[in-house]
Motif scaffolding. Structure first.
Motif, PDB file in Angstrom:
ATOM      1  N   VAL A 118       9.044   5.931   2.214  1.00 25.59           N
ATOM      2  CA  VAL A 118       9.766   4.766   2.729  1.00 25.59           C
ATOM      3  C   VAL A 118      11.141   4.663   2.069  1.00 25.59           C
ATOM      4  CG1 VAL A 118       9.760   2.259   2.939  1.00 25.59           C
ATOM      5  CG2 VAL A 118       7.626   3.541   3.231  1.00 25.59           C
ATOM      6  N   SER A 121      13.393   7.649   3.136  1.00 24.81           N
ATOM      7  CA  SER A 121      13.845   7.505   4.517  1.00 24.81           C
ATOM      8  C   SER A 121      14.970   6.474   4.601  1.00 24.81           C
ATOM      9  CB  SER A 121      12.667   7.092   5.402  1.00 24.81           C
ATOM     10  OG  SER A 121      13.094   6.950   6.735  1.00 24.81           O
ATOM     11  N   LEU A 137       9.575   9.412  12.025  1.00 21.02           N
ATOM     12  CA  LEU A 137       9.152   8.032  11.792  1.00 21.02           C
ATOM     13  C   LEU A 137       7.657   7.866  12.073  1.00 21.02           C
ATOM     14  CD1 LEU A 137      10.191   5.231  11.017  1.00 21.02           C
ATOM     15  CD2 LEU A 137      10.609   4.789  13.448  1.00 21.02           C
ATOM     16  N   GLY A 138       7.193   8.428  13.180  1.00 23.02           N
ATOM     17  CA  GLY A 138       5.777   8.344  13.516  1.00 23.02           C
ATOM     18  C   GLY A 138       4.905   9.052  12.501  1.00 23.02           C
ATOM     19  N   SER A 140       5.592   9.510   9.342  1.00 24.10           N
ATOM     20  CA  SER A 140       5.580   8.715   8.110  1.00 24.10           C
ATOM     21  C   SER A 140       4.565   7.585   8.199  1.00 24.10           C
ATOM     22  CB  SER A 140       6.978   8.150   7.828  1.00 24.10           C
ATOM     23  OG  SER A 140       7.913   9.181   7.621  1.00 24.10           O
ATOM     24  N   VAL A 141       4.563   6.881   9.332  1.00 22.14           N
ATOM     25  CA  VAL A 141       3.625   5.769   9.512  1.00 22.14           C
ATOM     26  C   VAL A 141       2.188   6.270   9.492  1.00 22.14           C
ATOM     27  CG1 VAL A 141       2.843   3.996  11.122  1.00 22.14           C
ATOM     28  CG2 VAL A 141       5.292   4.358  10.776  1.00 22.14           C
ATOM     29  N   ALA A 142       1.928   7.371  10.217  1.00 24.73           N
ATOM     30  CA  ALA A 142       0.572   7.920  10.262  1.00 24.73           C
ATOM     31  C   ALA A 142       0.127   8.410   8.889  1.00 24.73           C
ATOM     32  CB  ALA A 142       0.514   9.067  11.275  1.00 24.73           C
ATOM     33  N   ILE A 144       1.166   7.418   5.862  1.00 22.07           N
ATOM     34  CA  ILE A 144       0.919   6.300   4.940  1.00 22.07           C
ATOM     35  C   ILE A 144      -0.388   5.592   5.302  1.00 22.07           C
ATOM     36  CG2 ILE A 144       1.780   4.064   4.158  1.00 22.07           C
ATOM     37  CD1 ILE A 144       4.620   5.224   4.477  1.00 22.07           C
ATOM     38  N   ALA A 145      -0.652   5.429   6.608  1.00 23.53           N
ATOM     39  CA  ALA A 145      -1.923   4.829   7.029  1.00 23.53           C
ATOM     40  C   ALA A 145      -3.100   5.688   6.563  1.00 23.53           C
ATOM     41  CB  ALA A 145      -1.944   4.674   8.547  1.00 23.53           C
ATOM     42  N   VAL A 258       6.326  13.168   2.640  1.00 22.97           N
ATOM     43  CA  VAL A 258       5.248  12.931   3.601  1.00 22.97           C
ATOM     44  C   VAL A 258       4.282  14.112   3.603  1.00 22.97           C
ATOM     45  CG1 VAL A 258       4.700  12.749   6.064  1.00 22.97           C
ATOM     46  CG2 VAL A 258       6.521  11.350   5.099  1.00 22.97           C
ATOM     47  N   ALA A 293       0.059  14.024  10.933  1.00 19.44           N
ATOM     48  CA  ALA A 293       1.449  13.784  10.536  1.00 19.44           C
ATOM     49  C   ALA A 293       2.143  15.081  10.156  1.00 19.44           C
ATOM     50  CB  ALA A 293       1.490  12.799   9.370  1.00 19.44           C
TER      51      ALA A 293
END
Length: 302
Positions: A118, A121, A137-138, A140-142, A144-145, A258, A293
């Protein structure tokens, strides 16, 4: 002619992703090593961390003995950046261990490893004034989840979490990791990866020595823990960071951190295989998110 030939040998983005991925997997084996060494020797986490960096430094200095003049010249060319990279290597490792001790594995893992992509980025967006692509971006979100799911599934039952100092240490670890990665990526453009790895490990070991000495460095040497410390230094540090710094030459720092989230996935899988920890649904879903990811970033690479 020389420039053309050299350029053709420079690894592409996909190979760089594979190199960083390999580093993350190797780092993921460290947890089991640290656990076994601690049980067999009574050493604390900081002492083990020091031995890990010291062994790596010794191995790399031996390998680079013939080219020691290049190592000295590289340090003289960028002393501040290389010192920051080495101190950062020791600092985020030490802060992470403190976070684990005070706040628990779950909090330390989610905060320290999750905050880095985060921050990087955001920094790269401000520096380049370009928003990250949809794939990055996608991913990174996946990632971290997935990290949150894996860390939540591996938290020890009944473990108390100290929201104060443990959380601050985890945040500090993530910030230092992000900053160190940013500095290292800049430095890798002008310093050979193996040289940077050597200097980082030497400076990191020296930086961590005072804290490790306070914790205690003495132990009775036995074959298994000594072999594991050598493995931790030579493979999970010397080889892994050489791969990491090499990969950083062609991919963004936020993408690299990531990809290195494969580390907690590897650690969780090893815990299932080697110490019979149960494989829960959250770990499976988190692992699939992390792998998805990394696959997304790989397919999106030029």
């Amino acid at each position: 002619m020389f420039t053309t030939t050299l350029s053709s040998r420079v690894p592409g983005a996909r190979l760089s992703l594979l190199q960083v991925s390999a580093a993350g997997v190797l780092w993921g084996t460290t947890g089991v090593v640290v656990q076994v060494v601690a049980e067999r020797t009574g050493l604390g986490a900081l002492a083990i961390g020091f031995y890990r960096l010291a062994v790596a430094a010794a191995v790399l200095l031996l390998i680079g003995l013939a080219g020691r003049h290049r190592i000295v010249a590289a340090f003289r060319a960028a002393p501040l950046a290389i010192t920051v990279a080495g101190v950062g290597l020791a600092a985020y490792q030490a802060l992470y261990f403190v976070a684990v001790r005070l706040g628990g594995v779950s909090i330390a893992t989610v905060v320290s490893l999750g905050i880095a992509p985060v921050l990087l980025s955001a920094w790269e967006t401000l520096r380049t004034r370009q928003r990250p692509g949809a794939a990055a971006l996608g991913a990174s979100v996946a990632a971290i989840a997935g990290l949150v799911l894996i860390a939540g599934a591996t938290v020890e039952p009944g473990a108390a979490t100290a929201a104060g100092y443990g959380l601050l240490a985890a945040i500090g670890s993530g910030v230092v990791y992000a900053a160190s990665t940013a500095v290292s990526r800049h430095t890798t453009q002008g310093v050979e990866p193996l040289t940077l790895t050597t200097l980082s490990c030497v400076i990191g070991a020296i930086s961590l020595l005072p804290l490790a000495a306070v914790e205690g460095l003495s132990f009775t040497p036995r074959a298994t823990p000594v072999a594991l410390l050598v493995y931790a230094g030579a493979v999970t540090t010397a080889l892994a960071y050489a791969l990491f710094y090499t990969g950083l030459r062609r991919i963004a720092g936020s993408v690299a951190v990531v990809v290195t989230l494969l580390e907690p996935l590897t650690a969780a899988l090893l815990a299932v295989v080697l110490i019979d920890e149960p494989l829960g649904g959250a770990t499976i879903v988190g692992g699939l998110l992390l792998l998805g990811a990394v696959a997304t970033l790989y397919l999106d690479a030029d």
